[in-house]
Design an enzyme around this catalytic site. Structure first.
Site, short mmCIF file in Angstrom:
data_model
loop_
_atom_site.label_atom_id
_atom_site.label_comp_id
_atom_site.label_asym_id
_atom_site.label_seq_id
_atom_site.Cartn_x
_atom_site.Cartn_y
_atom_site.Cartn_z
N HIS A 75 -15.40 -41.01 -1.26
CA HIS A 75 -14.28 -41.90 -1.00
C HIS A 75 -13.00 -41.11 -1.21
O HIS A 75 -12.95 -40.18 -2.01
CB HIS A 75 -14.37 -43.08 -1.98
N ASP A 87 -18.49 -41.07 -9.82
CA ASP A 87 -17.84 -42.25 -9.24
C ASP A 87 -18.89 -43.35 -9.14
O ASP A 87 -19.76 -43.32 -8.27
CB ASP A 87 -17.26 -41.91 -7.87
N GLN A 117 -19.70 -47.98 -6.53
CA GLN A 117 -20.73 -48.69 -5.77
C GLN A 117 -22.07 -48.74 -6.51
O GLN A 117 -23.04 -49.31 -5.98
CB GLN A 117 -20.92 -48.02 -4.40
N LYS A 128 -15.25 -54.88 -7.55
CA LYS A 128 -16.51 -54.71 -6.82
C LYS A 128 -17.70 -55.23 -7.63
O LYS A 128 -18.82 -55.30 -7.13
CB LYS A 128 -16.71 -53.24 -6.48
N CYS A 144 -12.25 -45.60 4.00
CA CYS A 144 -11.70 -44.60 3.07
C CYS A 144 -12.62 -43.39 2.94
O CYS A 144 -12.71 -42.77 1.87
CB CYS A 144 -11.42 -45.21 1.69
#
Length: 437
Positions: free
Chosen positions: A150, A227, A230, A253, A394
């Site tokens: 991202h 990261d 997700q 999220k 993104c």
């Protein structure tokens, strides 16, 4: 005297109806129909239809438990934290720090003081790039990223590398959207200072072998930032088991409010890092010519935080914990497998990107209808009350790697049903009809 948090602020776990379907420790699968009763958005009428919300990778819908927790703060004990010694000030502080403890438990952090509240994963990565990167990255140092990243896990490192004259290297992907781990092994021979990569790709849904990659990076002396934007909302994440040095995620999220998120980092790293922002709260003493900084995590939380958002994030992780993250992952795997099977069968010619097996991917299915721009696809699906994402998500370098300007993306969460998936090819059939006229 410390005042307890109001009952209305504490009662933020799953509803009784939901818990009956998914008791912690139970082997019963998650029931998305029962879960949907906790989400007011699905009570709204969209031209005689309920919403088929297939954009959870961008932001998730919010259950009543989160909405009520935020409203309870704003309505009954709104006050600044760590300052007022009056009743509602202490209630606010207890709820805010209680939320930190909940987040720490949710990701199995060894110490709640290792959780820094931020607005989102983007801010967390920028914090690390600024506070750790500017102190530790020097000319010629290598930072290893991947083609799946991202922009939030790319642009901050570009800025840092340009400033420090450091080198960025990238792990490529194969045609199925998996990382080329053979190339990763070669790049590690450059002895990078930092490896930063996504646990689960927001563009293709690819689940990367995070634990193995972390171990390999540590073997050559690199620090690892993961990261988890997700991953944390969709599958069990244990920061100690993963072994990464830093993990970031966004609350919005994870069924939480916008403006909420967290950075987890090993305490010794946080202790060594200078502040990201200066001002109130992040100080212990201030004099005209010098300042003594606060302890972690407050050293990184300058000014009045988004207290309501943090409390809402605490309610969100309570909700997910009540459902059980193994059960959440199993449900999303099942929904993703159903989508991967249904779309090509019902829509011949559709192009689906990413790993072909649902076991290898999160709840993300990215696709295109040849000859029809994704923006047109999303706009026409909206007429059917089907919400999907269209654009580059993104991840412009990933789209360049695929030779694409844009794509459409359907993404799922605990409230996603097979009926939602069935409405997608039906809507896509109408899209094709429009463009065949």
């Amino acid at each position: 005297m410390v005042i307890g948090v109001p009952a209305s602020a504490r009662a933020n776990g799953p509803s009784a109806a939901t818990l009956q379907q998914t008791l912690p420790g139970s082997r019963e699968p998650l029931d998305p129909i029962a879960v949907r009763r906790d989400f007011p958005i699905f009570e709204r009428d969209f031209g005689g239809r309920t919403l088929a919300y297939l954009d959870s990778a961008a932001t998730a819908q919010k259950p009543r438990q989160v909405i009520d927790a935020v409203n309870a703060y704003n309505a009954t004990y709104a006050a600044n934290v760590h300052r007022g010694i009056y009743a509602i000030g202490e209630e606010a502080t207890a709820a805010y720090e209680g939320a930190r403890a909940k987040v720490a438990r949710f990701v199995n952090a060894p110490d709640a003081h290792e959780i820094v509240f931020v607005r989102n994963a983007t801010e967390a990565i920028n914090l690390v790039a600024y506070a750790w990167g500017r102190r530790n990255i020097a000319r010629g140092d290598v930072i290893v990223l991947t083609e799946l990243e991202h922009h939030s896990n790319l642009v901050p490192w570009q800025i840092l590398a340009q400033e420090k004259d450091a080198d960025l290297e990238f792990v490529p992907i194969d045609d199925a959207g998996r990382l080329r781990l053979d190339v990763y092994d070669v790049l590690l021979r450059t002895h990078p200072k930092l490896v930063a990569f996504t646990h689960v790709s927001n563009g293709l849904g690819t689940i990367n072998p995070a634990r193995d990659m972390v171990e390999q990076a540590h073997a050559v002396g690199a620090l690892v930032l993961l990261d988890g934007a997700q991953a944390v909302p969709h599958l069990p994440v244990d920061v100690q088991a993963l072994g990464a040095d830093m993990v970031v995620f966004s609350g919005h999220k994870a069924l939480g409010p916008t403006g909420s998120g967290a950075l987890w980092a090993r305490r010794e790293l946080l202790e060594a890092m200078p502040p990201f922002l200066g001002g109130g709260e992040m100080i212990r003493e201030v004099h005209l010519r010098r300042t003594e900084y606060n302890d972690v995590p407050w050293k990184f939380e300058a000014g009045t935080p988004d207290i309501a958002a943090a409390i809402g994030l605490g309610a969100a992780v309570d909700y997910l914990s009540g459902l059980g993250m193994e059960r959440v992952r199993a449900h999303e795997r099942e929904i993703t497998a159903y989508a991967l099977e249904t779309l090509p069968r019902e829509m011949p010619g559709i192009v689906v990107y990413g790993p072909p097996n649902a076991d290898e991917r999160g709840g993300v299915v990215t696709f295109n209808l040849p000859g029809i721009h994704p923006h047109d696809v999303a706009s026409l699906l909206d007429r059917e009350a089907v919400a999907v994402r269209a654009g580059h998500h993104c991840t412009m370098p990933l789209h360049e790697r695929r030779g694409l300007d844009a794509s459409a993306r359907a993404s799922f969460n605990v409230y996603s049903t097979t009926e939602d998936i069935d409405r997608l090819p039906t809507g896509l059939g109408h899209v094709r009809q429009v463009f065949s006229q």
